[in-house]
Scaffold this active site. Structure first.
Site, PDB file in Angstrom:
ATOM      1  N   PRO A   9       0.903  -1.015  -0.032  1.00  0.00           N
ATOM      2  CG  PRO A   9      -0.220  -1.207   2.100  1.00  0.00           C
ATOM      3  CD  PRO A   9       0.554  -2.188   1.030  1.00  0.00           C
ATOM      4  CG  ASN A  10      -0.270   4.387   1.292  1.00  0.00           C
ATOM      5  OD1 ASN A  10      -1.411   4.715   0.652  1.00  0.00           O
ATOM      6  ND2 ASN A  10      -0.454   3.761   2.485  1.00  0.00           N
ATOM      7  NE  ARG A  17       3.834   7.000   1.455  1.00  0.00           N
ATOM      8  CZ  ARG A  17       4.046   5.983   1.918  1.00  0.00           C
ATOM      9  NH1 ARG A  17       4.408   4.825   1.193  1.00  0.00           N
ATOM     10  NH2 ARG A  17       3.899   5.515   3.200  1.00  0.00           N
ATOM     11  CE1 TYR A  22       8.632   5.550   2.644  1.00  0.00           C
ATOM     12  CE2 TYR A  22       7.294   7.749   3.115  1.00  0.00           C
ATOM     13  CZ  TYR A  22       7.526   6.258   3.405  1.00  0.00           C
ATOM     14  OH  TYR A  22       7.048   5.748   4.517  1.00  0.00           O
ATOM     15  CG  ASN A  74       8.799  -1.439   0.465  1.00  0.00           C
ATOM     16  OD1 ASN A  74       7.908  -1.775   1.456  1.00  0.00           O
ATOM     17  ND2 ASN A  74       9.218  -0.242   0.172  1.00  0.00           N
ATOM     18  CB  ALA A  77       1.846   0.394   6.634  1.00  0.00           C
ATOM     19  CD  GLU A  98      10.946  -6.837   5.622  1.00  0.00           C
ATOM     20  OE1 GLU A  98      11.724  -7.571   6.002  1.00  0.00           O
ATOM     21  OE2 GLU A  98      10.042  -6.223   6.026  1.00  0.00           O
ATOM     22  CG  HIS A 100      11.262  -1.414   4.592  1.00  0.00           C
ATOM     23  ND1 HIS A 100       9.936  -1.620   4.459  1.00  0.00           N
ATOM     24  CD2 HIS A 100      11.591  -2.771   5.322  1.00  0.00           C
ATOM     25  CE1 HIS A 100       9.518  -2.646   4.975  1.00  0.00           C
ATOM     26  NE2 HIS A 100      10.422  -3.590   5.511  1.00  0.00           N
ATOM     27  NE  ARG A 107       9.638   6.752   8.428  1.00  0.00           N
ATOM     28  CZ  ARG A 107       8.617   6.609   7.711  1.00  0.00           C
ATOM     29  NH1 ARG A 107       9.045   5.463   6.794  1.00  0.00           N
ATOM     30  NH2 ARG A 107       7.693   7.412   7.450  1.00  0.00           N
TER      31      ARG A 107
HETATM   32  C1  DQA Z   1       8.421   1.560   3.599  1.00  0.00           C
HETATM   33  C2  DQA Z   1       8.263   2.066   5.303  1.00  0.00           C
HETATM   34  C3  DQA Z   1       6.975   1.548   5.897  1.00  0.00           C
HETATM   35  O1  DQA Z   1       7.143   1.972   7.359  1.00  0.00           O
HETATM   36  C4  DQA Z   1       5.968   2.453   5.122  1.00  0.00           C
HETATM   37  O2  DQA Z   1       4.660   2.127   5.671  1.00  0.00           O
HETATM   38  C5  DQA Z   1       5.780   2.572   3.762  1.00  0.00           C
HETATM   39  C6  DQA Z   1       7.211   2.443   2.947  1.00  0.00           C
HETATM   40  C7  DQA Z   1       9.401   2.078   3.073  1.00  0.00           C
HETATM   41  O3  DQA Z   1       9.791   1.707   1.924  1.00  0.00           O
HETATM   42  O4  DQA Z   1      10.441   2.891   3.807  1.00  0.00           O
HETATM   43  O5  DQA Z   1       4.650   2.561   3.071  1.00  0.00           O
HETATM   44  O6  DQA Z   1       8.109   0.275   3.385  1.00  0.00           O
END
Ligand code: DQA
Length: 146
Positions: A9-10, A17, A22, A74, A77, A98, A100, A107
């Site tokens: 998501p997102n 963002r 990011y 990735n 959340a 994985e 990020h 954070r």
């Molecule tokens: C994320 C870190 C997560 O905490 C966040 O919710 C994201 C992006 C990152 O790529 O840094 O959506 O996975």
């Protein structure tokens, strides 16, 4: 090597963002950045993004029986609390990394819990888009050393 790159998501909103966290690369830009590098290393990439947990699980399950040799994920959340995605990843017996973009360890506290990590071969965070390239390098090394 065929690598499936999964985003949760997102992450489709990259570029919109918080750029301080990011960066400014869009999701489309990120896909291009990763696939160009992968090609230069002789790897093929396929991409999947969803804002829905069940769709991510379906995608992971299907990939176990498909043409893929590895997953880079990735999960956004969901990485912090989705035991269902964790269990789906556990079923796939190929290498998983994985990634990020941000440094989740520096954070909010809730981001420090990573429930997918124990079923992944490696977790990379805080390196921005370059983290995906390191994930691909890791997968190449791993398959050459089998
Ligand atoms: C994320 C870190 C997560 O905490 C966040 O919710 C994201 C992006 C990152 O790529 O840094 O959506 O996975």
């Amino acid at each position: 090597m065929n690598v499936l790159i999964i985003h949760g998501p997102n992450l489709n909103m990259l570029g919109y963002r918080d750029k301080k966290i990011y960066g400014s690369m869009t999701y489309e830009g990120l896909k291009e950045y990763i696939s160009v590098y992968a090609k230069s290393k002789g790897m093929n990439t396929a991409f999947f993004q969803s804002n829905h947990e069940g769709e991510l699980i379906d995608c992971i399950q299907e990939s176990c029986h498909g043409d893929f040799d590895a997953i880079v994920i990735n999960a956004g959340a969901y990485s912090h609390y989705s035991y269902a995605i964790r269990d789906a990843l556990e079923i796939c017996h190929f290498p998983k990394v994985e990634v990020h973009l941000s440094n989740v360890m520096q954070r909010e506290d809730f981001r420090k819990t990573l429930v997918l990590s124990d079923v992944c071969d490696r977790t990379i965070y805080g390196l921005g888009p370059e983290g995906y390239l390191l994930a691909l390098d890791f997968l190449l090394d791993k398959t050459h050393n089998v």
